[in-house]
Design a protein around this motif. Structure first.
Motif, PDB file in Angstrom:
ATOM      1  N   GLU A 111      -0.336   4.204   0.458  1.00  0.00           N
ATOM      2  CA  GLU A 111      -1.010   5.235   1.263  1.00  0.00           C
ATOM      3  C   GLU A 111      -0.844   4.998   2.765  1.00  0.00           C
ATOM      4  OE1 GLU A 111      -2.281   7.659  -0.631  1.00  0.00           O
ATOM      5  OE2 GLU A 111      -1.655   6.423  -2.337  1.00  0.00           O
TER       6      GLU A 111
ATOM      7  N   CYS B 259      -7.386   5.364   2.583  1.00  0.00           N
ATOM      8  CA  CYS B 259      -7.516   4.389   1.487  1.00  0.00           C
ATOM      9  C   CYS B 259      -8.139   5.043   0.254  1.00  0.00           C
ATOM     10  CB  CYS B 259      -8.379   3.220   1.955  1.00  0.00           C
ATOM     11  SG  CYS B 259      -8.658   2.003   0.661  1.00  0.00           S
ATOM     12  N   ARG B 260      -7.531   4.821  -0.896  1.00  0.00           N
ATOM     13  CA  ARG B 260      -8.116   5.346  -2.143  1.00  0.00           C
ATOM     14  C   ARG B 260      -8.734   4.216  -2.967  1.00  0.00           C
ATOM     15  NH1 ARG B 260      -4.180   4.595  -6.154  1.00  0.00           N
ATOM     16  NH2 ARG B 260      -2.176   4.016  -5.268  1.00  0.00           N
ATOM     17  N   LEU B 261      -8.926   3.074  -2.325  1.00  0.00           N
ATOM     18  CA  LEU B 261      -9.644   1.944  -2.921  1.00  0.00           C
ATOM     19  C   LEU B 261      -9.068   1.526  -4.277  1.00  0.00           C
ATOM     20  CD1 LEU B 261     -13.243   2.996  -1.836  1.00  0.00           C
ATOM     21  CD2 LEU B 261     -11.946   1.047  -0.975  1.00  0.00           C
ATOM     22  N   CYS B 262      -7.753   1.324  -4.276  1.00  0.00           N
ATOM     23  CA  CYS B 262      -7.108   0.884  -5.520  1.00  0.00           C
ATOM     24  C   CYS B 262      -7.144  -0.643  -5.647  1.00  0.00           C
ATOM     25  CB  CYS B 262      -5.664   1.374  -5.570  1.00  0.00           C
ATOM     26  SG  CYS B 262      -4.594   0.554  -4.365  1.00  0.00           S
ATOM     27  N   GLY B 263      -7.268  -1.355  -4.525  1.00  0.00           N
ATOM     28  CA  GLY B 263      -7.372  -2.815  -4.559  1.00  0.00           C
ATOM     29  C   GLY B 263      -6.048  -3.551  -4.539  1.00  0.00           C
TER      30      GLY B 263
ATOM     31  N   CYS C  75      -3.728  -4.018  -2.262  1.00  0.00           N
ATOM     32  CA  CYS C  75      -3.433  -4.854  -1.091  1.00  0.00           C
ATOM     33  C   CYS C  75      -4.204  -6.172  -1.146  1.00  0.00           C
ATOM     34  CB  CYS C  75      -3.741  -4.100   0.196  1.00  0.00           C
ATOM     35  SG  CYS C  75      -5.438  -3.527   0.310  1.00  0.00           S
TER      36      CYS C  75
ATOM     37  N   VAL D 207      -2.019   2.713   4.677  1.00  0.00           N
ATOM     38  CA  VAL D 207      -3.283   2.367   5.341  1.00  0.00           C
ATOM     39  C   VAL D 207      -3.062   1.270   6.377  1.00  0.00           C
ATOM     40  CG1 VAL D 207      -5.580   1.352   4.953  1.00  0.00           C
ATOM     41  CG2 VAL D 207      -4.682   3.082   3.366  1.00  0.00           C
ATOM     42  N   HIS D 208      -2.210   0.303   6.043  1.00  0.00           N
ATOM     43  CA  HIS D 208      -1.986  -0.847   6.926  1.00  0.00           C
ATOM     44  C   HIS D 208      -0.758  -0.612   7.800  1.00  0.00           C
ATOM     45  CE1 HIS D 208      -4.785  -3.214   4.405  1.00  0.00           C
ATOM     46  NE2 HIS D 208      -4.213  -2.580   3.391  1.00  0.00           N
TER      47      HIS D 208
ATOM     48  N   CYS E 236       0.836  -1.211   0.000  1.00  0.00           N
ATOM     49  CA  CYS E 236       0.000   0.000   0.000  1.00  0.00           C
ATOM     50  C   CYS E 236       0.869   1.259   0.000  1.00  0.00           C
ATOM     51  CB  CYS E 236      -0.913  -0.008   1.223  1.00  0.00           C
ATOM     52  SG  CYS E 236      -1.948   1.462   1.298  1.00  0.00           S
TER      53      CYS E 236
HETATM   54  S1  SF4 Z   1      -7.049  -0.491  -1.474  1.00  0.00           S
HETATM   55 FE1  SF4 Z   1      -5.152   0.526  -2.147  1.00  0.00          FE
HETATM   56  S2  SF4 Z   1      -5.064   2.404  -0.929  1.00  0.00           S
HETATM   57 FE2  SF4 Z   1      -6.579   1.078   0.030  1.00  0.00          FE
HETATM   58  S3  SF4 Z   1      -5.459  -0.026   1.590  1.00  0.00           S
HETATM   59 FE3  SF4 Z   1      -5.406  -1.321  -0.227  1.00  0.00          FE
HETATM   60  S4  SF4 Z   1      -3.524  -0.773  -1.312  1.00  0.00           S
HETATM   61 FE4  SF4 Z   1      -3.923   0.836   0.189  1.00  0.00          FE
END
Ligand code: SF4
Ligand code: SF4
Length: 311
Positions: free
Chosen positions: A66, A83-87, A89, A68-69, A64
């Motif tokens: 960003e 989280c920008r919801l990129c998917g 992770c 987030v984790h 990630c």
């Molecule tokens: S979806 Fe993307 S931004 Fe969100 S936690 Fe997973 S990797 Fe990070």
């Protein structure tokens, strides 16, 4: 053309007759307190996380961008605000603890999956059902899927909350053999309190659909049916006043011969937890079988139609 979906469920037996494939659209205009698909209400994707499945391998943290984790020893923490919801992770989570929901799909891709089970539709009287989320919120996408399925000779159904533009309804009417139409509350204020919106447009659409299906040479396919689906939520819509109003509404709708009661349950609570959200229906309690039976009996007698429980 592409639309947004969050699932394609094969071998579904609860969304119309026979064995069906249900295509779940992403995005819904309502915010029902008891929503079973909270990952689908927004038009964008959603990220599930299950702490029970997490192996603390930290692959998500490394992936990630960003931050987030993070981890405090074995404890996995998430700062979802970033989280920008990129998917990304979810793609590296081999344990399946992270799950990304919602994607773009073309009508061709959807129909290719639907057609895989044609033999089961033919032997069971099944077909395809568009559900959600809300199909009326993506009318061009829904129309294209239904048109392709009808060209293939499949039975088509639309499961709708009814909150959509008249033009969207008109676009789908010629292509749907079955409408599964939700009625949640007859009082506009109570409907708004439970779902975030008044029921005015929903009831207008329901009456309009009924009037179209009654026409002999109307735009709907021959034999198209309208079935009401009523989620039964104790202390929300099971009051004598609401049940009486529901029976009166059905008597106004000659094309409706069948209603299905969907007793509230709280299996969806785990989804809210995995999305990091509070469940807005935490105070709701499932009805007992005796209460459901009595309501079923009352509505069948008062409205003069078949009333079933479930699906
Ligand atoms: S979806 Fe993307 S931004 Fe969100 S936690 Fe997973 S990797 Fe990070
Ligand atoms: S990648 Fe999956 S299993 Fe590994 S720490 Fe992240 S959530 Fe847990």
């Amino acid at each position: 053309m592409a639309g947004r979906i969050f699932d394609i469920q094969r071998f579904s037996v609860h969304d119309g007759p026979g064995i069906r494939t249900t295509v779940f659209f992403q995005g819904c205009p309502l915010r029902c307190r008891w929503c079973h698909n909270p990952e689908a209400v927004s038009a964008g994707p959603a990220l599930f996380y299950s702490d029970r499945a997490c192996l603390s391998c930290r692959a998500c943290e490394a992936t990630c961008t960003e931050a987030v984790h993070s981890f405090a020893g074995e404890e996995h923490r998430m700062c979802r605000e970033r989280c920008r919801l990129c998917g990304a992770c979810a793609e590296v989570c081999v344990a399946g603890a992270l799950e990304f929901s919602g994607r773009s799909a073309t009508p061709e891709e959807v129909v290719e999956v639907v057609l895989r089970d044609r033999v089961f539709y033919e032997t069971s009287g099944g077909g395809v059902t568009l559900s959600g989320g809300e199909p009326l919120a993506q009318p061009a996408f829904a129309r294209e899927i239904l048109a392709r399925c009808r060209t293939e000779g499949l039975h088509t159904a639309v499961d709708t909350c009814g909150e959509g533009a008249r033009e969207a309804l008109d676009a789908l009417i010629p292509l749907a053999d079955l409408w599964l139409f939700d009625v949640k509350h007859l009082d506009p204020g109570a409907h708004r309190a439970a779902t975030g919106r008044s029921n005015e447009r929903i009831l207008q659409n329901l009456r309009y659909l009924d009037s179209v299906l009654r026409r002999d040479a109307g735009p709907a396919p021959v034999g198209a049916r309208l079935v009401l689906r009523v989620p039964l939520i104790p202390a929300v819509n099971d009051t004598p006043e609401n049940l009486e109003a529901l029976a009166a509404l059905i008597r106004e709708l000659p094309s409706v011969h069948e209603m299905r009661l969907l007793p509230y349950h709280h299996l969806q609570e785990d989804k809210y937890r995995r999305l990091g959200r509070e469940y807005p229906g935490a105070d709701l309690v499932p009805p007992d079988d005796a209460a459901v039976g009595a309501i079923r009996e009352y509505l069948a007698t008062k409205a003069g139609i078949t009333v079933d429980v479930g699906g």
